[in-house]
Scaffold this active site. Structure first.
Site, PDB file in Angstrom:
ATOM      1  N   THR A 100       0.829  -1.204   0.000  1.00 38.75           N
ATOM      2  CA  THR A 100       0.000   0.000   0.000  1.00 38.75           C
ATOM      3  C   THR A 100       0.864   1.256   0.000  1.00 38.75           C
ATOM      4  O   THR A 100       0.527   2.261  -0.614  1.00 38.75           O
ATOM      5  CB  THR A 100      -0.914   0.017   1.248  1.00 38.75           C
ATOM      6  OG1 THR A 100      -1.538  -1.249   1.403  1.00 38.75           O
ATOM      7  CG2 THR A 100      -1.988   1.093   1.137  1.00 38.75           C
ATOM      8  N   ARG A 112       7.835  -2.759   2.869  1.00 38.23           N
ATOM      9  CA  ARG A 112       8.037  -2.865   4.327  1.00 38.23           C
ATOM     10  C   ARG A 112       8.386  -4.294   4.680  1.00 38.23           C
ATOM     11  O   ARG A 112       7.737  -5.230   4.232  1.00 38.23           O
ATOM     12  CB  ARG A 112       6.758  -2.469   5.074  1.00 38.23           C
ATOM     13  CG  ARG A 112       6.454  -1.019   4.889  1.00 38.23           C
ATOM     14  CD  ARG A 112       5.277  -0.562   5.710  1.00 38.23           C
ATOM     15  NE  ARG A 112       4.877   0.738   5.200  1.00 38.23           N
ATOM     16  CZ  ARG A 112       3.882   1.464   5.679  1.00 38.23           C
ATOM     17  NH1 ARG A 112       3.189   1.022   6.702  1.00 38.23           N
ATOM     18  NH2 ARG A 112       3.588   2.622   5.149  1.00 38.23           N
ATOM     19  N   SER A 147       6.275   3.741   8.650  1.00 34.17           N
ATOM     20  CA  SER A 147       5.105   4.487   9.099  1.00 34.17           C
ATOM     21  C   SER A 147       4.582   4.056  10.461  1.00 34.17           C
ATOM     22  O   SER A 147       5.284   4.171  11.450  1.00 34.17           O
ATOM     23  CB  SER A 147       4.023   4.394   8.026  1.00 34.17           C
ATOM     24  OG  SER A 147       2.970   5.240   8.345  1.00 34.17           O
ATOM     25  N   HIS A 148       3.356   3.545  10.504  1.00 32.76           N
ATOM     26  CA  HIS A 148       2.735   3.223  11.794  1.00 32.76           C
ATOM     27  C   HIS A 148       3.206   1.882  12.347  1.00 32.76           C
ATOM     28  O   HIS A 148       2.772   1.495  13.429  1.00 32.76           O
ATOM     29  CB  HIS A 148       1.214   3.204  11.629  1.00 32.76           C
ATOM     30  CG  HIS A 148       0.769   2.162  10.643  1.00 32.76           C
ATOM     31  ND1 HIS A 148       0.905   2.333   9.286  1.00 32.76           N
ATOM     32  CD2 HIS A 148       0.233   0.940  10.809  1.00 32.76           C
ATOM     33  CE1 HIS A 148       0.451   1.250   8.675  1.00 32.76           C
ATOM     34  NE2 HIS A 148       0.040   0.397   9.574  1.00 32.76           N
ATOM     35  N   ASP A 181       1.687   9.494  13.835  1.00 34.75           N
ATOM     36  CA  ASP A 181       2.304   8.174  13.684  1.00 34.75           C
ATOM     37  C   ASP A 181       3.808   8.270  13.448  1.00 34.75           C
ATOM     38  O   ASP A 181       4.393   9.354  13.530  1.00 34.75           O
ATOM     39  CB  ASP A 181       1.614   7.383  12.560  1.00 34.75           C
ATOM     40  CG  ASP A 181       1.962   7.911  11.182  1.00 34.75           C
ATOM     41  OD1 ASP A 181       2.233   9.113  11.079  1.00 34.75           O
ATOM     42  OD2 ASP A 181       1.949   7.132  10.218  1.00 34.75           O
ATOM     43  N   ASP A 193       5.853   8.262  10.915  1.00 37.80           N
ATOM     44  CA  ASP A 193       6.418   9.166   9.911  1.00 37.80           C
ATOM     45  C   ASP A 193       5.652  10.477   9.788  1.00 37.80           C
ATOM     46  O   ASP A 193       5.902  11.264   8.874  1.00 37.80           O
ATOM     47  CB  ASP A 193       6.507   8.462   8.549  1.00 37.80           C
ATOM     48  CG  ASP A 193       5.143   8.051   8.018  1.00 37.80           C
ATOM     49  OD1 ASP A 193       4.235   7.791   8.832  1.00 37.80           O
ATOM     50  OD2 ASP A 193       4.990   7.978   6.791  1.00 37.80           O
ATOM     51  N   ASP A 243       2.498  11.302   9.066  1.00 39.02           N
ATOM     52  CA  ASP A 243       1.437  11.619   8.104  1.00 39.02           C
ATOM     53  C   ASP A 243       0.030  11.317   8.638  1.00 39.02           C
ATOM     54  O   ASP A 243      -0.952  11.712   8.031  1.00 39.02           O
ATOM     55  CB  ASP A 243       1.676  10.950   6.742  1.00 39.02           C
ATOM     56  CG  ASP A 243       1.837   9.455   6.831  1.00 39.02           C
ATOM     57  OD1 ASP A 243       1.748   8.898   7.937  1.00 39.02           O
ATOM     58  OD2 ASP A 243       2.084   8.831   5.768  1.00 39.02           O
ATOM     59  N   ARG A 244      -0.046  10.636   9.778  1.00 37.82           N
ATOM     60  CA  ARG A 244      -1.380  10.344  10.331  1.00 37.82           C
ATOM     61  C   ARG A 244      -1.699  11.249  11.518  1.00 37.82           C
ATOM     62  O   ARG A 244      -0.779  11.776  12.161  1.00 37.82           O
ATOM     63  CB  ARG A 244      -1.440   8.911  10.843  1.00 37.82           C
ATOM     64  CG  ARG A 244      -1.303   7.880   9.781  1.00 37.82           C
ATOM     65  CD  ARG A 244      -1.548   6.510  10.369  1.00 37.82           C
ATOM     66  NE  ARG A 244      -1.401   5.515   9.318  1.00 37.82           N
ATOM     67  CZ  ARG A 244      -1.928   4.310   9.366  1.00 37.82           C
ATOM     68  NH1 ARG A 244      -2.627   3.935  10.425  1.00 37.82           N
ATOM     69  NH2 ARG A 244      -1.766   3.460   8.372  1.00 37.82           N
ATOM     70  N   SER A 265      -8.095   5.561   8.107  1.00 40.58           N
ATOM     71  CA  SER A 265      -6.955   5.101   8.893  1.00 40.58           C
ATOM     72  C   SER A 265      -6.185   6.284   9.492  1.00 40.58           C
ATOM     73  O   SER A 265      -4.966   6.255   9.560  1.00 40.58           O
ATOM     74  CB  SER A 265      -6.047   4.253   8.013  1.00 40.58           C
ATOM     75  OG  SER A 265      -5.695   4.980   6.847  1.00 40.58           O
ATOM     76  N   LYS A 279      -0.584  12.468   3.027  1.00 39.33           N
ATOM     77  CA  LYS A 279      -1.404  12.876   4.159  1.00 39.33           C
ATOM     78  C   LYS A 279      -0.487  13.571   5.153  1.00 39.33           C
ATOM     79  O   LYS A 279       0.731  13.399   5.097  1.00 39.33           O
ATOM     80  CB  LYS A 279      -2.148  11.695   4.759  1.00 39.33           C
ATOM     81  CG  LYS A 279      -1.304  10.489   5.147  1.00 39.33           C
ATOM     82  CD  LYS A 279      -2.248   9.329   5.472  1.00 39.33           C
ATOM     83  CE  LYS A 279      -1.496   8.137   6.031  1.00 39.33           C
ATOM     84  NZ  LYS A 279      -1.007   7.227   4.991  1.00 39.33           N
ATOM     85  N   ARG A 283      -8.965  -6.489   7.449  1.00 43.38           N
ATOM     86  CA  ARG A 283      -9.657  -5.321   7.976  1.00 43.38           C
ATOM     87  C   ARG A 283     -11.127  -5.400   7.595  1.00 43.38           C
ATOM     88  O   ARG A 283     -11.467  -5.594   6.427  1.00 43.38           O
ATOM     89  CB  ARG A 283      -9.058  -4.035   7.403  1.00 43.38           C
ATOM     90  CG  ARG A 283      -7.551  -3.908   7.611  1.00 43.38           C
ATOM     91  CD  ARG A 283      -7.136  -2.442   7.536  1.00 43.38           C
ATOM     92  NE  ARG A 283      -5.700  -2.260   7.367  1.00 43.38           N
ATOM     93  CZ  ARG A 283      -4.786  -2.363   8.343  1.00 43.38           C
ATOM     94  NH1 ARG A 283      -5.175  -2.696   9.564  1.00 43.38           N
ATOM     95  NH2 ARG A 283      -3.505  -2.160   8.095  1.00 43.38           N
TER      96      ARG A 283
END
Ligand code: VG1
Ligand code: CO
Length: 543
Positions: free
Chosen positions: A18, A22, A113-114, A277, A279, A281-282, A365, A376, A496
């Protein structure tokens, strides 16, 4: 300049998901792993010769080492310049901004990221295009194809370049510009928001708690909230980025940001809480004793965004990922704004923003952003909320009540079933894909299925098609559920389940979302046969 061509062989599984590639950090640290992928990035974009790239990451374990390797490879591949954050740090939105600001050819962001960080946790690498946005599927596919046929990569023989201080450096023939990771980004925020109004709000006693979760947003939040906006020291907690995020799981949701949730629900709670988060972006937005679901946050920003100076001319349109609740669509319809639905992942918003069709984008998310960058942006969302609250002079709870009274309340929740065996998750998806063909017309409880499909998206700008983006089942009253498999995990499969139901009766706006959604949850379990396929009855995480 001494360039070595290192012989290598393809390594399996280097398919970007996505949001980039990773893997476990130790996998990335394995022989040729990072190098194969970075060479495939350069080859996948038609070579690095003469190009300028931005480079930075969220500071997790292996970030600095990886940066040195990437710079040596950029030099060996003939790149002309790398703009790198000091100590190889850059939040994802700041990297996106630097790519655009300096009119570069793209950037490499080192982050998972998260996902948790550390030697035994996760690492990631992602390429962003010249527009500042994540590489689209045709580009990541070209990179992946290259990983399957790679035979060699190029490496400059050199010592590490010192990136601990801002300034100009060189590495072979590569110009290395080390920049302050925060300054340009903070300046951009000042152009978008009414800092005076927010400063006054804070000076009037409005209290904020921002949890950076020991990840990258700490320095950004301290500079902007504490220094430029005058919030007291200590407003930003867990503000120093650590290689293992201090053992925290930097995913800003009620489960993982539980310290913030406790503070916001405890005695003397601040007026406003937020978390970001790994990085940056959240974002999660929380009021005193009230949690704002990300889908509602997007809708509130869509309805009120024009109150901030950067958006005074109005929003061109709003886009949301398919599983995100339709709350934002209701706002767009009422305000006469265009609205779009895209697959999960920020890369699908880029074309819509570049084409001027949308200003605001969001995902369930905990991701919201606008066309100021092509990612984001967690802090941006916090500042837009603060700007709106400063203008409307309402509490977070009052904002939500007001919003629901106008547009209705889209009850929403996401249930994650983590670390399922991959074959079992695939079997569930395959069975469900077959099942949806005959579902329309069937009744579950009080609801009849009106539509069901495996979501496919045709990009309205370039016509590209993306299939298998999640299975959705829509009921006659607009309630729905969606099931898809995560594309960011590093072990097993995460399923999910996204749930939504619209409530328009104000007398019923104060339910617990899990209660309001109970029927849909039961229907989803029945239709997807979750227990039969996975053995699971309860999700691991609910947001
Ligand atoms: C998740 C989220 C998705 C988000 C992606 C990257 O993907 O669901 O909405 O864009 O993470 O976010 P998935 O495939 O695991 O559902 V970030 O902040 O981790 O780069
Ligand atoms: Co992120």
């Amino acid at each position: 300049m001494q360039v070595t061509t290192v012989q290598t062989t393809p390594i399996e599984g280097q398919k970007p998901g996505t949001s980039g590639l990773r893997k476990k950090t130790r996998v990335f640290m394995g022989r040729h792993y990072l190098e194969n992928f970075v060479q495939s990035i350069f080859d996948g974009i038609g070579g690095a010769a003469g190009k300028t790239f931005v480079l930075g990451g969220d500071g997790r374990f292996f970030n600095k080492r990886a940066a040195q390797v990437i710079m040596r490879m950029a030099a060996a591949n003939g790149a002309s310049r790398v703009i790198v954050g000091q100590n190889a740090l850059l939040s994802t939105p700041a990297a996106s901004h630097l790519i655009r600001l300096n009119r570069t050819d793209g950037g490499i962001i080192m982050s998972a990221s998260h996902n948790p960080g550390g030697e035994d946790e996760d690492f990631g690498v992602k390429f962003n295009m010249a527009n500042g946005g994540p590489a689209p599927e045709n580009v990541t596919n070209a990179m992946f194809d290259r990983t399957k046929s790679i035979t060699a990569y190029k490496m400059l023989e050199a010592q590490d370049v010192d990136i601990s201080k801002v300034g100009e450096k060189s590495l072979g023939d590569l110009r290395v510009t080390v920049v302050d990771p925060v300054a340009d980004y903070a300046d951009l925020m000042e152009t978008l928001f009414d800092f005076d109004a927010i400063r006054q709000l804070i000076a009037g006693g409005f209290s904020i708690s921002f949890d950076a979760m020991c990840a990258i947003t700490g320095p950004y939040a301290k500079e902007i909230l504490e220094k430029r906006l005058g919030a007291p020291d200590g407003t930003v907690v867990h503000g120093t980025p650590l290689p293992d995020f201090g053992g925290m799981h930097p995913d800003p949701n009620p489960t993982w940001a539980h310290e913030l949730m406790d503070r916001m629900n405890g005695p003397n709670a601040p007026d406003f809480g937020a978390a970001s988060d790994g990085d940056g972006d959240r974002n999660m937005i929380v009021g005193r004793n009230i949690y704002v679901s990300p889908s509602d946050s997007l809708a509130v920003l869509a309805a009120n965004g024009h109150l901030a100076p950067g958006y005074r001319a109005g929003l061109a349109g709003v886009a949301r990922s398919m599983p995100t609740s339709t709350a934002a669509d209701r706002v767009a319809e009422k305000m006469g704004m265009a609205h779009y639905e895209t697959p999960t992942g920020w890369k699908f918003f880029g074309n819509l923003m570049d084409d001027g069709r949308v200003t605001l984008c969001g995902e369930e998310s905990f991701g919201t952003g606008s066309d100021h960058v092509r990612e984001k942006d967690g802090l941006w969302a916090v500042l837009l909320w603060l700007n709106i609250l400063a203008v409307r002079k309402l509490s977070v709870a009052e904002m939500l009540q007001d919003h629901w009274a106008t547009y209705g309340r889209n009850y929403y929740s996401r249930h994650d079933f983590e670390a399922i065996e991959t074959d079992k998750a695939d079997a569930l998806m395959n069975a469900l894909r077959k099942r949806v063909e005959t579902l329309p017309g069937e009744t579950f409880g009080d609801r009849k299925v009106s539509a069901a499909d495996d979501y496919a998206y045709t990009d309205p700008v370039d016509g590209s098609l993306s299939n298998h983006q999640g299975i959705r089942v829509i009921f006659d009253d607009g309630a729905r559920f969606v099931i898809r498999l995560s594309g960011t995990g590093t072990s097993g499969a995460t399923m999910r389940l996204y749930l939504e139901a619209l409530e328009t009766d104000p007398a019923r706006f104060d339910q617990d979302p899990q209660d309001a959604l109970a029927d849909i949850i039961a229907s989803a379990h029945e239709i997807a046969q979750i227990k039969t396929h996975t053995g699971r009855e309860r999700p691991d995480v609910m947001t």
